[in-house]
Design a protein around this motif. Structure first.
Motif, PDB file in Angstrom:
ATOM      1  N   LYS A  76     -15.514  19.722 -27.407  1.00 42.19           N
ATOM      2  CA  LYS A  76     -15.335  20.090 -26.000  1.00 42.19           C
ATOM      3  C   LYS A  76     -16.524  20.911 -25.497  1.00 42.19           C
ATOM      4  CE  LYS A  76     -12.041  21.850 -22.681  1.00 42.19           C
ATOM      5  NZ  LYS A  76     -10.690  22.325 -22.437  1.00 42.19           N
ATOM      6  N   ARG A  77     -17.006  21.841 -26.312  1.00 45.06           N
ATOM      7  CA  ARG A  77     -18.196  22.635 -25.913  1.00 45.06           C
ATOM      8  C   ARG A  77     -19.403  21.725 -25.713  1.00 45.06           C
ATOM      9  NH1 ARG A  77     -16.475  26.092 -29.970  1.00 45.06           N
ATOM     10  NH2 ARG A  77     -18.250  25.563 -31.284  1.00 45.06           N
ATOM     11  N   LEU A  78     -19.602  20.781 -26.614  1.00 43.08           N
ATOM     12  CA  LEU A  78     -20.721  19.847 -26.487  1.00 43.08           C
ATOM     13  C   LEU A  78     -20.573  18.981 -25.234  1.00 43.08           C
ATOM     14  CD1 LEU A  78     -21.105  18.708 -30.202  1.00 43.08           C
ATOM     15  CD2 LEU A  78     -22.777  20.016 -28.866  1.00 43.08           C
ATOM     16  N   TYR A  79     -19.374  18.489 -25.003  1.00 42.34           N
ATOM     17  CA  TYR A  79     -19.081  17.655 -23.831  1.00 42.34           C
ATOM     18  C   TYR A  79     -19.421  18.403 -22.539  1.00 42.34           C
ATOM     19  CZ  TYR A  79     -16.159  14.612 -20.833  1.00 42.34           C
ATOM     20  OH  TYR A  79     -15.689  13.750 -19.863  1.00 42.34           O
ATOM     21  N   MET A  80     -19.004  19.660 -22.471  1.00 46.71           N
ATOM     22  CA  MET A  80     -19.281  20.479 -21.277  1.00 46.71           C
ATOM     23  C   MET A  80     -20.775  20.810 -21.176  1.00 46.71           C
ATOM     24  SD  MET A  80     -16.320  20.501 -20.119  1.00 46.71           S
ATOM     25  CE  MET A  80     -15.656  21.742 -19.074  1.00 46.71           C
ATOM     26  N   ALA A  81     -21.396  21.178 -22.276  1.00 47.17           N
ATOM     27  CA  ALA A  81     -22.815  21.546 -22.279  1.00 47.17           C
ATOM     28  C   ALA A  81     -23.699  20.369 -21.884  1.00 47.17           C
ATOM     29  CB  ALA A  81     -23.217  22.069 -23.654  1.00 47.17           C
ATOM     30  N   LYS A  82     -23.278  19.172 -22.268  1.00 46.64           N
ATOM     31  CA  LYS A  82     -24.062  17.972 -21.951  1.00 46.64           C
ATOM     32  C   LYS A  82     -23.675  17.375 -20.599  1.00 46.64           C
ATOM     33  CE  LYS A  82     -24.894  16.862 -26.778  1.00 46.64           C
ATOM     34  NZ  LYS A  82     -24.773  15.867 -27.862  1.00 46.64           N
ATOM     35  N   LYS A  83     -22.807  18.100 -19.872  1.00 51.01           N
ATOM     36  CA  LYS A  83     -22.385  17.701 -18.528  1.00 51.01           C
ATOM     37  C   LYS A  83     -21.851  16.267 -18.480  1.00 51.01           C
ATOM     38  CE  LYS A  83     -25.541  20.887 -16.157  1.00 51.01           C
ATOM     39  NZ  LYS A  83     -25.330  21.959 -17.011  1.00 51.01           N
ATOM     40  N   GLN A  84     -21.015  15.947 -19.444  1.00 48.73           N
ATOM     41  CA  GLN A  84     -20.405  14.622 -19.525  1.00 48.73           C
ATOM     42  C   GLN A  84     -19.147  14.587 -18.661  1.00 48.73           C
ATOM     43  OE1 GLN A  84     -21.791  11.951 -21.761  1.00 48.73           O
ATOM     44  NE2 GLN A  84     -23.351  13.403 -21.141  1.00 48.73           N
ATOM     45  N   ASN A  85     -18.814  13.426 -18.168  1.00 49.73           N
ATOM     46  CA  ASN A  85     -17.551  13.266 -17.450  1.00 49.73           C
ATOM     47  C   ASN A  85     -17.121  11.805 -17.476  1.00 49.73           C
ATOM     48  OD1 ASN A  85     -19.395  12.200 -15.655  1.00 49.73           O
ATOM     49  ND2 ASN A  85     -18.555  13.198 -13.867  1.00 49.73           N
ATOM     50  N   HIS A  86     -15.863  11.612 -17.200  1.00 55.22           N
ATOM     51  CA  HIS A  86     -15.269  10.287 -17.096  1.00 55.22           C
ATOM     52  C   HIS A  86     -14.836  10.104 -15.649  1.00 55.22           C
ATOM     53  CE1 HIS A  86     -14.969  10.755 -21.460  1.00 55.22           C
ATOM     54  NE2 HIS A  86     -14.670   9.471 -21.541  1.00 55.22           N
TER      55      HIS A  86
END
Length: 177
Positions: A76-86
């Motif tokens: 989750k931290r990586l997902y947020m840090a990499k500004k990912q979204n669906h």
């Protein structure tokens, strides 16, 4: 499991989903988007925190759900840090399978369909249309070429994934032809 998955979807939590009876250690990290009596729609995330498309899973195939693990927190931290979204999954039908097929079709996502819990994508391609309890896929082979059509009965579906890493790579091959 339905009750737990509904609670998890309301909280928009990331989870570890276990659904492979051939490998009990194998799981996917996902956010649960929708739950019905038969299916679950999940937004998938890679082990490096990247967007990995969507899955429609047969509810009965999910045998374990893990929440709040250190691994999930890391992803989750990586997902947020990499500004990912669906993009938002809109449930436009009472039948979650039809909603998922419409979603994939409207967004021109390539899909992989696993039939009867075979353990791999049996059919890959683009949703062409729906006919009663049968849907039609314009198949794409492993080198990205159109390769006929498949007529698939809805009740044969175990899992459908769309716009994940495998489908994305195949899509690149398809558009390069």
């Amino acid at each position: 499991m339905k009750k737990q998955l509904l609670k998890i979807s309301e909280r928009e939590e990331f989870v570890e989903l276990y659904s492979d009876t051939n490998d009990l250690r194998k799981f996917r990290v996902a956010k649960i988007l929708k739950v019905s009596d038969t299916f679950v729609v999940a937004a998938n995330i890679t082990s490096t925190g990247l967007y990995d498309g969507y899955s429609l899973l047969y509810l009965e195939s999910i045998h374990q759900i893990n929440v709040n693990t250190k691994y999930i927190k890391k992803i989750k931290r990586l997902y947020m840090a990499k500004k990912q979204n669906h993009i938002e999954f809109v449930d436009g039908n009472e039948d979650l399978l039809l909603s998922f097929l419409d979603f994939a079709h409207e967004n021109n996502f390539m899909v992989s369909v696993e039939l009867f819990n075979a353990g791999y994508g049996d059919v890959q391609g683009f949703i062409k249309n729906l006919e009663d309890d049968i849907f039609v896929i314009s198949m794409v082979n492993e080198v990205g070429e159109l390769d006929g059509e498949a007529f698939i009965k809805s009740d044969a579906i175990h899992t459908i994934t769309c716009d994940g890493e495998n489908e994305f790579n195949l899509m690149h091959l398809y558009f390069r032809k």
